[in-house]
Design a protein around this motif. Structure first.
Motif, PDB file in Angstrom:
ATOM      1  N   VAL A 162       0.344  19.190  33.525  1.00  0.00           N
ATOM      2  CA  VAL A 162      -0.601  17.906  33.924  1.00  0.00           C
ATOM      3  C   VAL A 162      -0.284  16.766  33.345  1.00  0.00           C
ATOM      4  O   VAL A 162      -0.156  16.605  31.987  1.00  0.00           O
ATOM      5  CB  VAL A 162      -2.057  18.387  34.157  1.00  0.00           C
ATOM      6  N   LEU A 163       0.054  15.510  34.029  1.00  0.00           N
ATOM      7  CA  LEU A 163       0.488  14.389  33.493  1.00  0.00           C
ATOM      8  C   LEU A 163      -0.493  13.387  33.927  1.00  0.00           C
ATOM      9  O   LEU A 163      -0.608  13.337  35.043  1.00  0.00           O
ATOM     10  CB  LEU A 163       2.104  14.253  33.957  1.00  0.00           C
ATOM     11  N   PHE A 164      -0.818  12.523  32.843  1.00  0.00           N
ATOM     12  CA  PHE A 164      -1.459  11.473  33.371  1.00  0.00           C
ATOM     13  C   PHE A 164      -0.677   9.994  32.860  1.00  0.00           C
ATOM     14  O   PHE A 164      -0.175  10.325  31.904  1.00  0.00           O
ATOM     15  CB  PHE A 164      -2.931  11.464  32.355  1.00  0.00           C
ATOM     16  N   SER A 165      -0.756   9.196  33.603  1.00  0.00           N
ATOM     17  CA  SER A 165       0.010   7.930  33.325  1.00  0.00           C
ATOM     18  C   SER A 165      -0.659   6.905  33.885  1.00  0.00           C
ATOM     19  O   SER A 165      -1.632   6.896  35.086  1.00  0.00           O
ATOM     20  CB  SER A 165       1.208   7.904  33.783  1.00  0.00           C
ATOM     21  N   SER A 166      -0.732   5.600  33.130  1.00  0.00           N
ATOM     22  CA  SER A 166      -1.609   4.535  33.781  1.00  0.00           C
ATOM     23  C   SER A 166      -0.522   3.526  34.690  1.00  0.00           C
ATOM     24  O   SER A 166       0.512   3.468  34.427  1.00  0.00           O
ATOM     25  CB  SER A 166      -1.981   3.596  32.392  1.00  0.00           C
ATOM     26  N   VAL A 167      -1.279   2.830  35.574  1.00  0.00           N
ATOM     27  CA  VAL A 167      -0.584   1.828  36.405  1.00  0.00           C
ATOM     28  C   VAL A 167      -0.323   0.704  35.559  1.00  0.00           C
ATOM     29  O   VAL A 167      -1.066   0.007  34.939  1.00  0.00           O
ATOM     30  CB  VAL A 167      -1.563   1.630  37.529  1.00  0.00           C
TER      31      VAL A 167
END
Length: 218
Positions: free
Chosen positions: A176-181
């Motif tokens: 699972v990958l989390f990235s910020s705008v």
């Protein structure tokens, strides 16, 4: 390929770069960006792919990809699964010996995709403006070679993502990958939240934007 399968796709661009996201980050990769997307995420950074492009048959696409002489290929968009010919393209690339990934919004059924493809599936957080388009039935179809990506615009998005991670047992299915705008949420804050909450996710920056800003073709 089954008889009558669409052999022509609308292609925005084909180019070589470094993979900027996913667990394949940093790998030299050929990108096949298909034209068109029915979603309108507020933070979308590929709006130029909504329209335009050119019609190419599978043979021409495979020839163009081969000219770059790279092992990794990523089919992206727009939304690649909005085109009927996308599954055939993915299978043809696998048959040609490439290691293939596909980036999809998560709004379309991924069940018909060749099992050799690494499916990078978005879950759209509320800040995207398209949260209601999530096709949650895809979750049960994911396996260890697939990945889930959640792009996070603010703390509300983070709390939503954290809840999905827990309630759907996402990390037990695949990475699972989390990235910020970009320009909306300081990536340092997102990194701190992930560490604080001990989440079993991979924090990611968009490497191509670090290196080339928003330059098209990277």
């Amino acid at each position: 390929m089954p008889p009558g399968q669409n052999r022509v796709l609308r292609v925005s661009e084909i180019f070589a770069s470094l993979q900027g996201e996913s667990t394949r980050v940093g790998l030299p990769t050929v990108f096949v960006r298909l034209t068109g997307c029915p979603l309108r995420c507020i933070w979308c950074d590929t709006k130029y792919a909504f329209q335009g492009g050119e019609d190419l048959n599978l043979e021409t696409i495979l020839d163009d990809v081969a000219e770059h002489a790279l092992h990794y290929v990523c089919v992206t968009g727009g939304e690649p699964l909005a085109q009927a010919g996308c599954p055939a393209l993915l299978t043809a690339l696998c048959d040609a010996g490439y290691s293939v990934s596909m980036e999809t919004s998560g709004a379309f059924d991924i069940g018909g995709i060749d099992q050799r493809v690494s499916r990078i599936v978005d879950l759209k957080a509320p800040g995207s403006g398209e949260c209601e388009r999530n096709h949650f039935e895809n979750i049960a179809l994911l396996n260890a070679q697939d990945e889930i990506k959640i792009v996070i615009a603010d703390e509300n998005d983070y709390l939503w993502a954290r809840q999905q991670l827990s309630s759907l047992c996402l990390a037990e299915r695949c990475p699972v990958l989390f990235s910020s705008v970009a320009d909306r949420l300081d990536p340092v804050r997102l990194a701190e939240w992930i560490v604080r909450d001990r989440l079993p996710v991979r924090f990611q920056l968009q490497l191509h934007k670090v290196l080339w800003k928003n330059s098209r073709g990277h």
